[in-house]
Design an enzyme around this catalytic site. Structure first.
Site, mmCIF file in Angstrom:
data_model
loop_
_atom_site.group_PDB
_atom_site.id
_atom_site.type_symbol
_atom_site.label_atom_id
_atom_site.label_comp_id
_atom_site.label_asym_id
_atom_site.label_seq_id
_atom_site.Cartn_x
_atom_site.Cartn_y
_atom_site.Cartn_z
ATOM 1 N N GLU A 104 -55.121 -25.754 -39.079
ATOM 2 C CA GLU A 104 -56.548 -26.240 -38.483
ATOM 3 C C GLU A 104 -57.728 -25.241 -38.476
ATOM 4 O O GLU A 104 -57.802 -24.494 -37.893
ATOM 5 C CB GLU A 104 -56.071 -26.490 -36.864
ATOM 6 N N LYS A 142 -55.399 -30.434 -39.988
ATOM 7 C CA LYS A 142 -55.838 -30.670 -38.806
ATOM 8 C C LYS A 142 -57.287 -30.265 -38.873
ATOM 9 O O LYS A 142 -57.837 -29.336 -38.805
ATOM 10 C CB LYS A 142 -55.198 -30.115 -37.560
#
Length: 295
Positions: A176, A213
């Protein structure tokens, strides 16, 4: 690795629920839920209240594998139980939802326009515990605050370095590298980020699998080619500070990108709601995010 869970994550329609608020973000999450800091005296009481909130969300009828593919947990939640079962087992066995674990330890101060992750010094022990708790994958977050090529390269290098260790241990890591949605050069930062991710994907071993993400991109469809890479199980999006309505609208402009929302998922929930009110709000949230994720 659970092959049934892998196939579900690869091909089933739905989204990922982010229930991984840690010690630093829990007070804000509780406040939004209607519980102020004067209602608990220490971290233990705070985490008890967070688990009550998460349990209420997870046990809500609409929180099911029909629309939710996976859920990201904080380690404190992983080691707690719901109805006598550890939370990851309850999610999978009772709800059909794949459990993930947040493994990062927070962020370093900003430097070169980014915040790298603090060293994950106990990663080996954390992954051993995750194995015992039947966790499928992990998640770790760093943040980009400017379109600085050197900083973004370091962010991506660090994410993939830890991702390799996690994949070697038998998990699917969610990388992420979040781009702050408020920065003026967000579009430029995302273009640099995409290039750096693609460089690393080319170097991955043939069978290594990851997820990403990412902030919902300024240019719709920016990550479409990355989604096709055989190493990438799924690309999911964080809400990043948008309201649920804003996030869903932007998400729907990106075919193949699915939600992994935290604050936007819990928007409107309150500790003082009746079960009927709570479940109605939860259903509205889940249904709306699901619809935006399958466009």
């Amino acid at each position: 690795m659970n092959q049934k869970q892998l196939e579900q994550m690869k091909s089933k329609k739905g989204f990922i629920a982010a229930l991984d608020q840690s010690g630093g973000s829990s007070p804000k999450a509780l406040k939004a839920y209607g519980i102020d800091q004067d209602q608990y005296n220490n971290d233990e009481e705070m985490f008890d209240l967070m688990h009550q909130m998460r349990t209420r969300m997870i046990k809500s009828p609409s929180f099911s594998g029909d629309e939710i593919l996976g859920a990201i947990l904080f380690q404190n939640t992983m080691d707690r139980k719901i109805d006598g079962k550890y939370t990851p087992d309850f999610l999978w066995e009772e709800k059909g939802i794949i459990p993930f674990l947040k493994v990062d330890k927070g962020l370093e101060p900003e430097k070169e326009g980014v915040q790298l992750m603090k060293p994950i010094t106990d990663l080996t022990q954390t992954l051993e515990q995750a194995q015992k708790r039947n966790i499928f994958g992990t998640k770790m977050r760093s943040v980009i605050h400017a379109a600085n090529p050197e900083g973004i390269k370091k962010i991506v290098d660090q994410q993939f370095e830890y991702g390799r260790q996690i994949a070697d241990a038998g998990f699917v890591p969610i990388l992420e590298p979040e781009v702050d949605i408020t920065i003026p050069d967000k579009k430029e930062a995302e273009a640099i980020l995409k290039d750096e991710i693609e460089k690393h994907l080319k170097d991955l071993p043939e069978n290594e699998l990851i997820m990403l993400k990412l902030s919902i991109p300024t240019v719709p469809g920016l990550y479409s080619e990355i989604m096709k890479d055989p190493h990438v199980v799924r690309v999911v999006a964080l809400s990043g500070g948008y309201t649920r309505e804003e996030a869903n609208k932007k998400l729907a402009e990106n075919p193949g990108l699915i939600a992994s929302f935290s604050r936007a998922l819990a928007e409107g929930l309150n500790a003082n709601q009746t079960e009927e009110e709570f479940n109605k709000t939860m259903k509205h949230s889940v249904d709306a995010i699901f619809e935006a994720s399958i466009k």
